[in-house]
Design an enzyme around this catalytic site. Sequence first.
Site, PDB file in Angstrom:
ATOM      1  N   HIS A  61      50.525  -6.590  39.702  1.00 15.84           N
ATOM      2  CA  HIS A  61      50.803  -7.876  40.359  1.00 15.84           C
ATOM      3  C   HIS A  61      49.742  -8.155  41.429  1.00 15.84           C
ATOM      4  O   HIS A  61      49.249  -9.271  41.561  1.00 15.84           O
ATOM      5  CB  HIS A  61      52.176  -7.859  41.047  1.00 15.84           C
ATOM      6  CG  HIS A  61      53.346  -7.711  40.114  1.00 15.84           C
ATOM      7  ND1 HIS A  61      54.231  -6.669  40.189  1.00 15.84           N
ATOM      8  CD2 HIS A  61      53.781  -8.488  39.095  1.00 15.84           C
ATOM      9  CE1 HIS A  61      55.160  -6.807  39.261  1.00 15.84           C
ATOM     10  NE2 HIS A  61      54.920  -7.903  38.577  1.00 15.84           N
ATOM     11  N   LYS A  83      70.534 -10.198  34.943  1.00 12.53           N
ATOM     12  CA  LYS A  83      69.607  -9.081  34.731  1.00 12.53           C
ATOM     13  C   LYS A  83      69.822  -8.057  35.838  1.00 12.53           C
ATOM     14  O   LYS A  83      69.703  -8.389  37.016  1.00 12.53           O
ATOM     15  CB  LYS A  83      68.165  -9.617  34.760  1.00 12.53           C
ATOM     16  CG  LYS A  83      67.163  -8.712  34.077  1.00 12.53           C
ATOM     17  CD  LYS A  83      65.862  -9.490  33.865  1.00 12.53           C
ATOM     18  CE  LYS A  83      64.677  -8.561  33.795  1.00 12.53           C
ATOM     19  NZ  LYS A  83      63.407  -9.278  33.770  1.00 12.53           N
ATOM     20  N   ARG A 128      48.883  -8.992  29.737  1.00  7.31           N
ATOM     21  CA  ARG A 128      48.436  -7.603  29.676  1.00  7.31           C
ATOM     22  C   ARG A 128      47.928  -7.251  28.291  1.00  7.31           C
ATOM     23  O   ARG A 128      46.846  -6.773  28.087  1.00  7.31           O
ATOM     24  CB  ARG A 128      49.578  -6.664  30.047  1.00  7.31           C
ATOM     25  CG  ARG A 128      49.799  -6.582  31.516  1.00  7.31           C
ATOM     26  CD  ARG A 128      51.138  -6.058  31.847  1.00  7.31           C
ATOM     27  NE  ARG A 128      52.171  -7.030  31.539  1.00  7.31           N
ATOM     28  CZ  ARG A 128      53.407  -6.945  31.950  1.00  7.31           C
ATOM     29  NH1 ARG A 128      53.787  -5.910  32.669  1.00  7.31           N
ATOM     30  NH2 ARG A 128      54.284  -7.871  31.656  1.00  7.31           N
ATOM     31  N   SER A 173      56.544  -3.082  35.877  1.00  5.40           N
ATOM     32  CA  SER A 173      57.558  -2.614  36.828  1.00  5.40           C
ATOM     33  C   SER A 173      58.547  -1.694  36.132  1.00  5.40           C
ATOM     34  O   SER A 173      59.038  -0.732  36.733  1.00  5.40           O
ATOM     35  CB  SER A 173      58.318  -3.802  37.423  1.00  5.40           C
ATOM     36  OG  SER A 173      57.446  -4.645  38.121  1.00  5.40           O
TER      37      SER A 173
HETATM   38  P1  ADP Z   1      58.921 -11.051  34.499  1.00  6.86           P
HETATM   39  O1  ADP Z   1      60.281 -10.450  34.502  1.00  6.86           O
HETATM   40  O2  ADP Z   1      58.866 -12.522  34.705  1.00  6.86           O
HETATM   41  O3  ADP Z   1      57.996 -10.570  33.395  1.00  6.86           O
HETATM   42  P2  ADP Z   1      57.386  -9.355  36.203  1.00  6.86           P
HETATM   43  O4  ADP Z   1      57.595  -9.029  37.632  1.00  6.86           O
HETATM   44  O5  ADP Z   1      57.499  -8.235  35.234  1.00  6.86           O
HETATM   45  O6  ADP Z   1      58.340 -10.521  35.865  1.00  6.86           O
HETATM   46  O7  ADP Z   1      55.964 -10.030  36.032  1.00  6.86           O
HETATM   47  C1  ADP Z   1      55.614 -11.209  36.696  1.00  6.86           C
HETATM   48  C2  ADP Z   1      54.294 -11.678  36.138  1.00  6.86           C
HETATM   49  O8  ADP Z   1      53.303 -10.709  36.452  1.00  6.86           O
HETATM   50  C3  ADP Z   1      54.265 -11.836  34.622  1.00  6.86           C
HETATM   51  O9  ADP Z   1      53.435 -12.917  34.302  1.00  6.86           O
HETATM   52  C4  ADP Z   1      53.645 -10.556  34.144  1.00  6.86           C
HETATM   53  O10 ADP Z   1      52.958 -10.731  32.933  1.00  6.86           O
HETATM   54  C5  ADP Z   1      52.662 -10.292  35.268  1.00  6.86           C
HETATM   55  N1  ADP Z   1      52.376  -8.856  35.379  1.00  6.86           N
HETATM   56  C6  ADP Z   1      53.209  -7.838  35.609  1.00  6.86           C
HETATM   57  N2  ADP Z   1      52.559  -6.661  35.585  1.00  6.86           N
HETATM   58  C7  ADP Z   1      51.262  -6.954  35.334  1.00  6.86           C
HETATM   59  C8  ADP Z   1      50.068  -6.192  35.144  1.00  6.86           C
HETATM   60  N3  ADP Z   1      50.091  -4.862  35.185  1.00  6.86           N
HETATM   61  N4  ADP Z   1      48.936  -6.846  34.905  1.00  6.86           N
HETATM   62  C9  ADP Z   1      48.919  -8.191  34.820  1.00  6.86           C
HETATM   63  N5  ADP Z   1      49.987  -8.975  34.953  1.00  6.86           N
HETATM   64  C10 ADP Z   1      51.147  -8.367  35.207  1.00  6.86           C
END
Ligand code: ADP
Length: 162
Positions: free
Chosen positions: A18, A42, A91, A129
């Site tokens: 992030h 969730k 990703r 995450s």
């Molecule tokens: P969601 O539940 O909406 O996927 P996340 O917190 O998992 O929420 O992710 C929020 C955003 O950050 C999403 O667009 C996700 O693709 C991006 N994201 C999460 N981890 C990474 C990473 N390692 N690299 C790039 N983008 C990421």
Amino acid sequence: MKTKAIYPGSFDPITFGHLDLLKRSCKIFEDLTIAVVVNPHKKALFSVEERVAMIRKVTSSFSCIKIDKFDGLLVDYARKINANVVIRGLRAIADFEYEFQMALVNRSLNSRLDMVYMMPSVEYTYLSSSIVRELASLQGDVSKFVPAYVEKKLREKFKYAR
Ligand code: ADP
């Protein structure tokens, strides 16, 4: 028209993936709101308040960033705060199909809203995450994946020391 961007997500917890995207986004957007999704369906590890507090702590050096939370539809939240750009991360191919569908649905609901996709640095392309939560639940070393403050919070949550 002024550009106002939202970076929405669960951030349960915020990771270096992030933060990689946030660094890139701050070079492009001057007004960026990290919006933590409140989703009662969730089950999250951290409460929304805990997630917001962690984000606040680890993004304190970013001047472009505001932090907020929202429930309901992203398009409605975007309208409410007058945002016209949504930042999402890509990703791997696996992210693409879902994001493609969401982008087109969101556009059909709010035509003012454009999605911007960003690729993280290669070492974070496999990071999520959920992997971090899983690792921490098994007392694994997450120091390469999250800031020290988030690592501390994970240790408190799963009650282990390193
Ligand atoms: P969601 O539940 O909406 O996927 P996340 O917190 O998992 O929420 O992710 C929020 C955003 O950050 C999403 O667009 C996700 O693709 C991006 N994201 C999460 N981890 C990474 C990473 N390692 N690299 C790039 N983008 C990421």
